[in-house]
Design an enzyme around this catalytic site. Structure first.
Site, PDB file in Angstrom:
ATOM      1  N   PHE A   1      15.486 -58.324 -44.311  1.00 13.31           N
ATOM      2  CA  PHE A   1      15.158 -58.409 -42.883  1.00 13.31           C
ATOM      3  C   PHE A   1      16.266 -59.173 -42.166  1.00 13.31           C
ATOM      4  CE2 PHE A   1      13.181 -60.584 -39.226  1.00 13.31           C
ATOM      5  CZ  PHE A   1      12.727 -59.471 -38.544  1.00 13.31           C
TER       6      PHE A   1
ATOM      7  N   TYR B   1      17.624 -60.681 -38.422  1.00 12.07           N
ATOM      8  CA  TYR B   1      17.100 -61.040 -37.090  1.00 12.07           C
ATOM      9  C   TYR B   1      18.186 -61.615 -36.176  1.00 12.07           C
ATOM     10  CZ  TYR B   1      17.301 -65.546 -39.363  1.00 12.07           C
ATOM     11  OH  TYR B   1      17.765 -66.661 -40.042  1.00 12.07           O
TER      12      TYR B   1
ATOM     13  N   SER C   1      22.819 -61.944 -36.480  1.00  9.40           N
ATOM     14  CA  SER C   1      24.007 -61.071 -36.571  1.00  9.40           C
ATOM     15  C   SER C   1      23.784 -59.916 -37.542  1.00  9.40           C
ATOM     16  CB  SER C   1      25.231 -61.885 -36.983  1.00  9.40           C
ATOM     17  OG  SER C   1      25.105 -62.330 -38.319  1.00  9.40           O
TER      18      SER C   1
ATOM     19  N   GLU D   1      26.388 -65.686 -45.413  1.00 11.38           N
ATOM     20  CA  GLU D   1      25.325 -66.570 -44.900  1.00 11.38           C
ATOM     21  C   GLU D   1      25.374 -67.965 -45.553  1.00 11.38           C
ATOM     22  OE1 GLU D   1      23.367 -65.487 -42.381  1.00 11.38           O
ATOM     23  OE2 GLU D   1      24.424 -63.581 -42.450  1.00 11.38           O
TER      24      GLU D   1
HETATM   25  C1  SIN Z   1      20.265 -62.832 -39.817  1.00 12.00           C
HETATM   26  O1  SIN Z   1      20.923 -62.219 -38.984  1.00 12.00           O
HETATM   27  O2  SIN Z   1      19.253 -62.293 -40.340  1.00 12.00           O
HETATM   28  C2  SIN Z   1      20.616 -64.214 -40.260  1.00 12.00           C
HETATM   29  C3  SIN Z   1      21.322 -65.031 -39.236  1.00 12.00           C
HETATM   30  C4  SIN Z   1      22.687 -64.528 -38.865  1.00 12.00           C
HETATM   31  O3  SIN Z   1      23.483 -64.193 -39.755  1.00 12.00           O
HETATM   32  O4  SIN Z   1      22.997 -64.481 -37.662  1.00 12.00           O
END
Ligand code: SIN
Length: 189
Positions: free
Chosen positions: A24, A26, A28, A99
């Site tokens: 999942f 949410y 980037s 990440e």
């Molecule tokens: C994500 O996008 O699910 C994690 C946060 C990010 O990498 O911005």
């Protein structure tokens, strides 16, 4: 500085024999899918809300001037809209590095628009990680984002692309859209 979570994440889940796993996204991971996937479709998860509370020293800011990126905060009853990706477990080698600035993998339940539910993984930067910045007024978050830039580009591009992607997903996210509005107002002052 920040916690590098690569090694911790490698130990966290076993994918023995599995050919694919749902992820999942949410933040980037919605607008920058720089990894191979087998399938991609809009999804939501329950009891979490998206917040620009995580510091970014490595992508959208620097150690001296950290940017802000999103993480998830537990909120009973909340619904967070994002994107589900069906990926091969090997893709986590790349995602764990991407990440690495404080995000840990957690198991979650994704609900697709047709009501189908599947178990998957999500990256969350919890308040315990040293890059966590925590709450601030949306106006101040917008100011910080406007002035930060890092190896992945200006922090403002992260915010604006995320807001556009959420509109494409018909997501209502007052926190994100308020920060976007403040950023645009400050730019025209
Ligand atoms: C994500 O996008 O699910 C994690 C946060 C990010 O990498 O911005």
């Amino acid at each position: 500085m920040s916690t590098n979570t690569v090694e911790i994440n490698r130990q966290r889940h076993r994918f023995d024999g599995r050919e694919s796993v749902w992820l999942f996204g949410y933040g980037s991971l919605i607008f920058k899918a720089d990894f191979p996937y087998l399938e991609r479709k809009p999804a939501s998860i329950r009891d979490w809300e998206r917040r620009f509370w995580q510091g970014s020293h490595d992508h959208r800011g620097t150690v001296e001037a950290p940017g802000r990126v999103v993480t998830l905060i537990e909120k009973p009853g909340a619904l967070c809209r994002g994107m589900g990706y069906l990926i091969s477990p090997q893709v986590f080698d790349h995602l764990d590095i991407r990440e690495k600035n404080g995000y840990l993998r957690f198991t979650t339940q994704l609900t697709f628009d047709d009501g189908q539910q599947v178990e998957g993984l999500v990256y969350i930067a919890t308040p315990e990680n040293t890059a966590f910045l925590g709450p601030a007024h949306e106006r101040d978050i917008a100011r910080q984002i406007a002035s930060a830039t890092g190896p992945s580009g200006p922090n403002r591009d992260y915010l604006l692309r995320l807001a556009d992607s959420l509109r494409d997903l018909s997501a209502v996210d007052v926190h994100i859209f308020d920060i976007e509005r403040y950023l645009n107002e400050q730019a025209s002052d």
